[in-house]
Design a protein around this motif. Structure first.
Motif, PDB file in Angstrom:
ATOM      1  N   PHE A  66       8.379  -6.667  -3.669  1.00 37.31           N
ATOM      2  CA  PHE A  66       7.169  -6.698  -2.835  1.00 37.31           C
ATOM      3  C   PHE A  66       5.961  -7.096  -3.688  1.00 37.31           C
ATOM      4  O   PHE A  66       5.183  -7.977  -3.336  1.00 37.31           O
ATOM      5  N   ILE A  67       5.814  -6.417  -4.813  1.00 37.78           N
ATOM      6  CA  ILE A  67       4.646  -6.633  -5.665  1.00 37.78           C
ATOM      7  C   ILE A  67       4.673  -8.026  -6.279  1.00 37.78           C
ATOM      8  O   ILE A  67       3.669  -8.750  -6.265  1.00 37.78           O
TER       9      ILE A  67
ATOM     10  N   MET B 217       6.844   8.040  -0.675  1.00 41.35           N
ATOM     11  CA  MET B 217       7.257   8.367  -2.040  1.00 41.35           C
ATOM     12  C   MET B 217       7.385   7.157  -2.950  1.00 41.35           C
ATOM     13  O   MET B 217       7.365   7.319  -4.180  1.00 41.35           O
ATOM     14  N   HIS B 218       7.525   5.966  -2.363  1.00 41.05           N
ATOM     15  CA  HIS B 218       7.816   4.804  -3.204  1.00 41.05           C
ATOM     16  C   HIS B 218       6.899   3.608  -2.929  1.00 41.05           C
ATOM     17  O   HIS B 218       6.081   3.259  -3.772  1.00 41.05           O
ATOM     18  N   LEU B 219       7.049   2.985  -1.771  1.00 41.69           N
ATOM     19  CA  LEU B 219       6.333   1.731  -1.530  1.00 41.69           C
ATOM     20  C   LEU B 219       4.819   1.915  -1.483  1.00 41.69           C
ATOM     21  O   LEU B 219       4.085   1.163  -2.126  1.00 41.69           O
ATOM     22  N   GLY B 220       4.342   2.877  -0.725  1.00 44.97           N
ATOM     23  CA  GLY B 220       2.897   3.090  -0.618  1.00 44.97           C
ATOM     24  C   GLY B 220       2.229   3.311  -1.959  1.00 44.97           C
ATOM     25  O   GLY B 220       1.293   2.579  -2.322  1.00 44.97           O
ATOM     26  N   PRO B 221       2.685   4.305  -2.739  1.00 42.81           N
ATOM     27  CA  PRO B 221       2.058   4.529  -4.054  1.00 42.81           C
ATOM     28  C   PRO B 221       2.196   3.330  -5.000  1.00 42.81           C
ATOM     29  O   PRO B 221       1.260   3.019  -5.741  1.00 42.81           O
ATOM     30  N   SER B 222       3.339   2.650  -4.957  1.00 41.35           N
ATOM     31  CA  SER B 222       3.543   1.504  -5.854  1.00 41.35           C
ATOM     32  C   SER B 222       2.605   0.357  -5.509  1.00 41.35           C
ATOM     33  O   SER B 222       2.021  -0.269  -6.401  1.00 41.35           O
ATOM     34  N   LEU B 223       2.452   0.064  -4.218  1.00 41.49           N
ATOM     35  CA  LEU B 223       1.522  -0.993  -3.815  1.00 41.49           C
ATOM     36  C   LEU B 223       0.091  -0.617  -4.193  1.00 41.49           C
ATOM     37  O   LEU B 223      -0.663  -1.451  -4.704  1.00 41.49           O
ATOM     38  N   GLU B 224      -0.268   0.621  -3.968  1.00 39.66           N
ATOM     39  CA  GLU B 224      -1.619   1.074  -4.302  1.00 39.66           C
ATOM     40  C   GLU B 224      -1.877   0.962  -5.805  1.00 39.66           C
ATOM     41  O   GLU B 224      -2.932   0.469  -6.232  1.00 39.66           O
TER      42      GLU B 224
END
Length: 167
Positions: free
Chosen positions: A8-9, A57-64
């Motif tokens: 995604f990133i 737990m994963h996508l939201g914090p990682s994108l942020e």
């Protein structure tokens, strides 16, 4: 899972390198397909509960952390058939940790004959701060369907759906 989130990133970064930005993304197209045994194309499966947990737990914090938080990228949940509403939204958006990363709900028009447009109203009334966006529609998607020159039937189908979900 790490590589999925990294994809995604890296996708966003690669386009950004060419001065192309995105306003939004969905976590997965038609996540219920990935739960079907031997589905005809490769896809990741989510239940509402597993999508909720993946986001919080994963996508939201990682994108942020990568600079693509909710102020920059609008994340949409579900991105699947309308008949999954409002339950899907209830599960994901009732969790404050997951909801903080989510801006909207994507939905498709397939199987609308068994899912009334009122499901959109119910979902909107429960979560008025999130937008609802029709993200996919396709006339002639069945293998037995062919183009019939001069026929306006498919255009009428699109027009009906647009008017039905816009009122």
């Amino acid at each position: 899972m790490y590589y999925f989130i990294l994809a995604f990133i890296r996708f966003l970064e690669a386009y950004e390198a060419y001065n192309i930005s995105f306003w939004g993304l969905t976590t997965e197209n038609e996540p219920t397909n990935g739960l079907q045994y031997n589905f005809s194309f490769q896809c990741l499966g989510f239940t509402p509960e597993s999508q909720r947990d993946f986001i919080k737990m994963h996508l939201g914090p990682s994108l942020e952390n990568a600079g693509y938080g909710p102020k920059k990228i609008k994340m949409m949940i579900m991105d699947d058939q309308r008949f999954l509403l409002p339950k899907w939204a209830d599960v994901v958006l009732s969790d404050p940790e997951a909801a903080r990363y989510v801006s909207g709900v994507g939905f498709h028009w397939y199987w609308n004959e068994i899912s009334p447009p009122e499901l959109l109203d119910i979902t909107h009334n429960s979560f008025p701060e999130q937008f609802l966006l029709a993200t996919e529609a396709c006339e002639g998607s069945w293998p037995w369907e062919h183009v019939i020159l001069g026929s306006w039937e498919r255009a009428e189908g699109y027009a009906h759906d647009i008017l039905e979900v816009s009122i």
